[in-house]
Design a protein around this motif. Structure first.
Motif, PDB file in Angstrom:
ATOM      1  N   UNK A   5     -12.227 -13.436 -16.204  1.00 29.06           N
ATOM      2  CA  UNK A   5     -12.586 -12.047 -16.507  1.00 29.06           C
ATOM      3  C   UNK A   5     -13.415 -11.430 -15.384  1.00 29.06           C
ATOM      4  N   UNK A   6     -14.255 -12.220 -14.754  1.00 26.63           N
ATOM      5  CA  UNK A   6     -15.073 -11.696 -13.663  1.00 26.63           C
ATOM      6  C   UNK A   6     -14.216 -11.285 -12.469  1.00 26.63           C
ATOM      7  N   UNK A   7     -13.044 -11.902 -12.325  1.00 29.42           N
ATOM      8  CA  UNK A   7     -12.125 -11.541 -11.245  1.00 29.42           C
ATOM      9  C   UNK A   7     -11.318 -10.283 -11.558  1.00 29.42           C
ATOM     10  N   UNK A   8     -11.333  -9.863 -12.817  1.00 29.33           N
ATOM     11  CA  UNK A   8     -10.584  -8.679 -13.263  1.00 29.33           C
ATOM     12  C   UNK A   8     -11.552  -7.710 -13.945  1.00 29.33           C
ATOM     13  N   UNK A   9     -12.193  -6.824 -13.182  1.00 25.38           N
ATOM     14  CA  UNK A   9     -13.226  -5.944 -13.753  1.00 25.38           C
ATOM     15  C   UNK A   9     -12.740  -5.088 -14.928  1.00 25.38           C
ATOM     16  N   UNK A  11     -10.344  -5.809 -17.087  1.00 22.57           N
ATOM     17  CA  UNK A  11     -10.194  -6.698 -18.241  1.00 22.57           C
ATOM     18  C   UNK A  11     -11.558  -7.032 -18.838  1.00 22.57           C
ATOM     19  N   UNK A  12     -12.532  -7.284 -17.986  1.00 22.44           N
ATOM     20  CA  UNK A  12     -13.884  -7.587 -18.458  1.00 22.44           C
ATOM     21  C   UNK A  12     -14.471  -6.398 -19.206  1.00 22.44           C
ATOM     22  N   UNK A  13     -14.272  -5.210 -18.670  1.00 23.13           N
ATOM     23  CA  UNK A  13     -14.787  -3.994 -19.313  1.00 23.13           C
ATOM     24  C   UNK A  13     -14.195  -3.832 -20.715  1.00 23.13           C
ATOM     25  N   UNK A  14     -12.889  -4.024 -20.835  1.00 25.35           N
ATOM     26  CA  UNK A  14     -12.229  -3.893 -22.142  1.00 25.35           C
ATOM     27  C   UNK A  14     -12.708  -4.997 -23.084  1.00 25.35           C
ATOM     28  N   UNK A  15     -12.828  -6.221 -22.577  1.00 24.44           N
ATOM     29  CA  UNK A  15     -13.290  -7.342 -23.403  1.00 24.44           C
ATOM     30  C   UNK A  15     -14.680  -7.061 -23.967  1.00 24.44           C
ATOM     31  N   UNK A  16     -15.575  -6.576 -23.121  1.00 19.34           N
ATOM     32  CA  UNK A  16     -16.941  -6.289 -23.569  1.00 19.34           C
ATOM     33  C   UNK A  16     -16.994  -5.118 -24.541  1.00 19.34           C
ATOM     34  N   UNK A  43      -4.663 -17.789 -21.485  1.00 17.00           N
ATOM     35  CA  UNK A  43      -5.678 -17.090 -20.688  1.00 17.00           C
ATOM     36  C   UNK A  43      -5.007 -15.998 -19.860  1.00 17.00           C
ATOM     37  N   UNK A  44      -3.899 -16.333 -19.204  1.00 20.38           N
ATOM     38  CA  UNK A  44      -3.185 -15.356 -18.375  1.00 20.38           C
ATOM     39  C   UNK A  44      -2.698 -14.183 -19.226  1.00 20.38           C
ATOM     40  N   UNK A  45      -2.143 -14.482 -20.394  1.00 21.37           N
ATOM     41  CA  UNK A  45      -1.644 -13.420 -21.288  1.00 21.37           C
ATOM     42  C   UNK A  45      -2.801 -12.541 -21.765  1.00 21.37           C
ATOM     43  N   UNK A  46      -3.929 -13.155 -22.065  1.00 22.39           N
ATOM     44  CA  UNK A  46      -5.105 -12.417 -22.516  1.00 22.39           C
ATOM     45  C   UNK A  46      -5.631 -11.494 -21.422  1.00 22.39           C
ATOM     46  N   UNK A  47      -5.751 -12.011 -20.206  1.00 24.53           N
ATOM     47  CA  UNK A  47      -6.245 -11.214 -19.085  1.00 24.53           C
ATOM     48  C   UNK A  47      -5.306 -10.038 -18.832  1.00 24.53           C
ATOM     49  N   UNK A  48      -4.000 -10.275 -18.858  1.00 29.06           N
ATOM     50  CA  UNK A  48      -3.031  -9.188 -18.651  1.00 29.06           C
ATOM     51  C   UNK A  48      -3.135  -8.126 -19.732  1.00 29.06           C
ATOM     52  N   UNK A  49      -3.286  -8.562 -20.959  1.00 27.69           N
ATOM     53  CA  UNK A  49      -3.397  -7.624 -22.077  1.00 27.69           C
ATOM     54  C   UNK A  49      -4.667  -6.775 -21.940  1.00 27.69           C
ATOM     55  N   UNK A  50      -5.783  -7.421 -21.643  1.00 24.23           N
ATOM     56  CA  UNK A  50      -7.034  -6.698 -21.487  1.00 24.23           C
ATOM     57  C   UNK A  50      -6.988  -5.753 -20.282  1.00 24.23           C
ATOM     58  N   UNK A  51      -6.347  -6.175 -19.208  1.00 23.77           N
ATOM     59  CA  UNK A  51      -6.243  -5.339 -18.008  1.00 23.77           C
ATOM     60  C   UNK A  51      -5.451  -4.058 -18.280  1.00 23.77           C
ATOM     61  N   UNK A  52      -4.565  -4.121 -19.274  1.00 22.73           N
ATOM     62  CA  UNK A  52      -3.786  -2.935 -19.673  1.00 22.73           C
ATOM     63  C   UNK A  52      -4.564  -2.075 -20.655  1.00 22.73           C
ATOM     64  N   UNK A  53      -5.755  -2.524 -21.029  1.00 26.94           N
ATOM     65  CA  UNK A  53      -6.576  -1.764 -21.967  1.00 26.94           C
ATOM     66  C   UNK A  53      -6.286  -2.053 -23.423  1.00 26.94           C
TER      67      UNK A  53
END
Length: 58
Positions: A5-9, A11-16, A43-53
């Motif tokens: 998540x730290x590598x994908x700002x 995704x991190x923003x949406x997660x938080x 993990x990859x699927x989660x990061x992609x989903x979060x990165x899309x908002x």
């Protein structure tokens, strides 16, 4: 997952921005995997989903 998540700002923003329950759902879905390969895929699927908002239940 935190390191990913730290590598994908975005995704991190949406997660938080997710509720504690949604965050727990993401984490539980990853750690309930039986194999390391499945964990990596989730993990990859989660990061992609979060990165899309998207949130867990979207």
């Amino acid at each position: 997952m935190k390191l990913c998540l730290e590598d994908e700002p975005k995704a991190l923003e949406v997660f938080l921005a997710c509720t504690k329950g949604e965050q727990k759902a993401f984490i539980d879905s990853i750690y309930s995997a039986k194999t390391e390969d499945t964990k990596v895929e989730r993990i990859a699927r989660t990061i992609n989903k979060l990165a899309k908002g998207e949130k867990f239940y979207d």
